[in-house]
Structures are given as C-alpha cells and as structure tokens.
Scaffold this motif. Sequence first.
Motif, mmCIF file in Angstrom:
data_model
loop_
_atom_site.group_PDB
_atom_site.id
_atom_site.type_symbol
_atom_site.label_atom_id
_atom_site.label_comp_id
_atom_site.label_asym_id
_atom_site.label_seq_id
_atom_site.Cartn_x
_atom_site.Cartn_y
_atom_site.Cartn_z
ATOM 1 N N LYS A 1 39.666 31.596 38.457
ATOM 2 C CA LYS A 1 40.308 32.427 39.473
ATOM 3 C C LYS A 1 39.411 32.619 40.694
ATOM 4 O O LYS A 1 39.871 32.533 41.828
ATOM 5 N N LEU B 1 40.839 31.418 44.173
ATOM 6 C CA LEU B 1 41.184 32.513 45.095
ATOM 7 C C LEU B 1 40.071 32.728 46.135
ATOM 8 O O LEU B 1 40.036 33.750 46.812
ATOM 9 N N LYS B 2 39.169 31.739 46.226
ATOM 10 C CA LYS B 2 38.123 31.709 47.273
ATOM 11 C C LYS B 2 37.198 32.928 47.244
ATOM 12 O O LYS B 2 36.859 33.473 48.298
ATOM 13 N N LYS B 3 36.850 33.367 46.043
ATOM 14 C CA LYS B 3 35.918 34.486 45.948
ATOM 15 C C LYS B 3 34.489 34.009 45.671
ATOM 16 O O LYS B 3 33.550 34.793 45.793
ATOM 17 N N GLU C 1 48.288 38.758 39.681
ATOM 18 C CA GLU C 1 48.066 40.204 39.780
ATOM 19 C C GLU C 1 49.176 40.892 40.587
ATOM 20 O O GLU C 1 49.549 40.431 41.662
ATOM 21 N N LYS D 1 45.179 45.287 43.328
ATOM 22 C CA LYS D 1 44.649 43.994 42.869
ATOM 23 C C LYS D 1 45.329 42.834 43.583
ATOM 24 O O LYS D 1 44.691 41.845 43.924
ATOM 25 N N ASP E 1 43.859 42.705 47.080
ATOM 26 C CA ASP E 1 42.492 42.160 47.083
ATOM 27 C C ASP E 1 42.467 40.673 46.750
ATOM 28 O O ASP E 1 41.728 39.904 47.358
ATOM 29 N N SER E 2 43.259 40.273 45.757
ATOM 30 C CA SER E 2 43.201 38.880 45.302
ATOM 31 C C SER E 2 43.859 37.924 46.287
ATOM 32 O O SER E 2 43.344 36.842 46.542
ATOM 33 N N TYR E 3 45.020 38.308 46.820
ATOM 34 C CA TYR E 3 45.815 37.377 47.622
ATOM 35 C C TYR E 3 45.834 37.716 49.110
ATOM 36 O O TYR E 3 45.490 36.903 49.948
ATOM 37 N N ASN F 1 42.961 37.419 51.794
ATOM 38 C CA ASN F 1 42.552 36.084 52.252
ATOM 39 C C ASN F 1 43.128 35.777 53.634
ATOM 40 O O ASN F 1 42.757 34.794 54.258
#
Lengths: 287, 287
Positions: free
Chosen positions: A157, A161-163, B145, B223, B226-228, B231
């Motif tokens: 992930k 998700l580019k983290k 998420e 979440k 933050d996750s999607y 970006n």
Amino acid sequence: MILVADSGSSKCDWVLINNHGEWVDKIKTEGLNPLLLSKKNISNTIDKVQHLLNKKHDSTIDKIYFYGAGCGSSGSGNLIKDLLYTTFNQAKYIRVEEDIIAAVHATTQEPGVICILGTGANCCYFDGRRVIQKTPALGYLLADEGSGNYFGREVIKSYYLKKLPLDLEESFEKEFGADLNLLLQKLHNVDSPNKYLASFATFIFKHRQHPFIENMLHQGIAKFIDSYLLNYKEELLDSPIHFVGSIAYYAQDVIKKSLDERGFIVKSFIKKPVGHLVNNIINKNIL
Amino acid sequence: MILVADSGSSKCDWVLINNHGEWVDKIKTEGLNPLLLSKKNISNTIDKVQHLLNKKHDSTIDKIYFYGAGCGSSGSGNLIKDLLYTTFNQAKYIRVEEDIIAAVHATTQEPGVICILGTGANCCYFDGRRVIQKTPALGYLLADEGSGNYFGREVIKSYYLKKLPLDLEESFEKEFGADLNLLLQKLHNVDSPNKYLASFATFIFKHRQHPFIENMLHQGIAKFIDSYLLNYKEELLDSPIHFVGSIAYYAQDVIKKSLDERGFIVKSFIKKPVGHLVNNIINKNIL
C-alpha cells in the motif's frame, strides 16, 4: 509411532516420534489452513506426507496430533481430522487443535499470555491448565494486525499510494517490480493470498534501519497490542507474555520496547514452535 | 441502439438508449469486476443482459459503453470487451473503461477531483479534458479505506475483538448473529467477499446516533482523505471535489465537515452515477 504437525497458514512442520519418544524424522509442507484451502488441496498435502513417511519408515503411525491455523472451529477441525483418518487409515487416535494450543505447549507450563505473530496473528491466556481465548483469530480478510500479511499489505500500500520515501520506493521496485496488474492478478488467484501478502513483509526486515520502516513496524506492533493483547489486561497483571512466529522473532526488540513502555513483561520469543512443542510433549507427557 | 453500463463491485446498472438519445430501458445485474470474478461468472451475467434486452426490444445494439470497477488495466478491460463482443455479436463498437471514468462523466465537465466511495474506494483528477490518476484503485485485499467493505470489516472486527459498547454488541447480534464460523465460511466462499463485507456497513448508518459509530465513521473518512485525496493536494488548491457512491452519499455530512476543516470544497454527492452519466452522454455528446 506418533506424528505431530504444527501448521501455520504458510508452512506446516511434521515431526515423527517413535514410541520411546525419540525424534525419527522431520518434514515440511505447505500450511493446511482449512478456512483458506480447498479440501482437495489439503488432501493432496496429507497424501504427500503419508507417501514420504511410508517410503522411509516401516512402523505404523498410530497417533497424530495436528495443531493448525484455521482449526479453531469444530467444522474446520473435523475436516482436517477426517482427511487425516482417510489417508492414515491405520491411525487409532487423531487430535486436531488450533495452532494457538501448539504455541502454548511450545512455550510454557506456567500461566501466561501466549501470542502468535507469524503469517497471521492470534493471542490467548493459559492459566496453567486450560487455554482461554477471549477473542478469536479473525484471519487476513478481517484482522491479523501486526502479522506478516498485515506488514506485507502495508508495504504494498505504501508503495502504490506513494507514501514511500524515494530510496525505499526504488528498493521496492528493484525487489518486487512495479506492475500492479501482475500483483493484483496473483493476489486474487493464488491459493493463499495471506501467504502471498506476507512474502512482502521481508522488505521491512531488510530495511529496518530506515525511520519510515521503523515507524511502520512500531505502528503495526501497537495495533496488535491494542487489538489483541489488551483484551488480557487483568491476566497480564501477574502473567508474562510469550511470542511465537517469525514476525515476533524478528521484531522482538520493537515488541519488548512497546510492551516495556506499557509495563508488561515479555518472557520468550520462539521462531518456530514445533521443536519445543515436541520436546515438551515428550518430556512432560502433554499428549 | 446504445447500451451504457456502470458496474461497481456489487451492482451493475445497464441503460439502453435509442439513436435519438432517448432512454429505452434500464436493468440491474450483479457487478462484473474482472479482478474478482471468474470469466464464466461474468459471461453468464452478460448473457443474461443480452437475453433480457433481446426479448423486449427489436432493434440491434450497435454500441456499448461499459464502465467498471476492476477494469483499470488493459488485461482486465479486454477480458470484458471480448466477452461483450462474443455475446453482443452485432455490436460495431465497444468501449470499456474503469468506473472512475463514469464517475467523472457523471459529475462534471469542469476540472475537479472525483472520488468513489461505494463498495470500494477510488479517486482521480479531471483537468477538463483528461483523467489523471496519481494512485490506482487497490481493491479490498489491499486498501479501500473509507469504502463499504472497509466499514463492514470495521464493524465485524469491533464486534469480535470486543470493542463494541454493550448496546451495539446486542444490536450486532440481533442483526447478524454471533456465529463467527458461519461468517468466516461465507467470507471465504462467496464470489465477492468485498460485497459481503460491505453488507455489514449498513450497521453504521442504522446506528449513526451512537458516538462509537460516529467516531468510526470519522476515522474511516479521515483515512480515505489521507490515503487517496491528499495525493491531489496541488490540484485541490483550485478544484472542487465530487463524490460518487452510496457510502459517500450517506456519509456526506461527515465528509463535508472533514474536508471543510482541511479547507477543501465539496461540490456534489451522487449516489448512483448511471442516470447522470447517460444524461451527460446524451446532452454533451461525450461518447
């Protein structure tokens, strides 16, 4: 002879003991989780074990003790038992228990909280006589926080998700490639997606020196503690904690630190329980 | 005639339009996610659609526009395309795109960030002409998420890991029963585990008045952001956000609040995109 099996979701260790309690043989196969695999698949693995042992040993196997992930319910446990009886048709006694019971017998005879952190995650309390499980193992589709499949998923992930920091992103691509379609196709088609996910967890132990990974590891362990271990708060007031499984083994410094901060005592870490399990079985006549 | 399909992981809406751009018929089937379902399974659903429409309408379907979850890669998109060509063998033109493209066409003609929060989760940026996706949809085994399957999983986990307050625990048992074996067996054997997980998300909308649930909802939405969404930080400086999907629709107050606190503007919520999609297709000649 007695056959003892300790099956995680990924691997299963089989140890053959003669009637004097001496180790005769040891083999390894795929794990046999009845919640994840087809009957045919499990049956094939059992046949392979029988064939291998039969070729090398003359004496009959008359007792089998099988400890396995996914064997917590009577339905799934009975499926394994039936398949074992079918293949090992001379066996007079077969017992099937959840893998957490093997973890208990492998680690302690005294009261304690026993945790599994391998491909999957699980936790129980042993009062010196009985195993008490306040919350069940939920498996990779629902939970397994802090396990191998959890950390594998986190790594994947973070990349997609580019983290991931740039240097880790490059390492990920070098190691696993960047083809998401290939990854998703594999993930949806392999027999054990949890095992496939867990194969990505090696990445965190290769890159432990990186603060991003160290933080990921601390967070996962904290989630395991909150989700599972803290259900045994009262028992932990006067019982130590034992860990079984490769994730616990390789992350033992993080686990010790996290539990120390919370005032809990960790007593042991065992990477693979089968040796300890068999020795305890022989020495302490547990079976 | 033109057939337009909008397929999530759970459901697929099919709309038939005649050559004057008028709605002729509308039917609903299971979702057709090529990452999760077998070829046979997808093929059966397509045959059913053809059979149903054929029985009622004389004219030939010569164009099909299919927008689907899991159709993001050329491999999975081509599988659907081939199956559609096989069944609708008089069609002259078939186009298959990821469901996020339908979400874009259903919501806006202007630049914006478009999100899906239904059974699964996804997000993209539309610059007014092209769709730019910085991170891919990863599906229920890796991410999602804030989606229906995420919230369903959270509800189940909270119950079995004993995190639910007593009143919610009772409600859960009343609604879903307490048999974990049954749940795990279903989860591992249904065609679409993500859809099965998402069916538990209804629980959170039934119990929204409960602080525990409200907190769960806020955490899940955070979440997702933050996750999607984050970006697309730069794009969000001067673009509004559109949401598609039933989770987004029912949680729109939480989403608005969360995004408002972060200084972002939400412009629209659409529960089911197919009507808007077809209208925009007809009115703005998108196809």
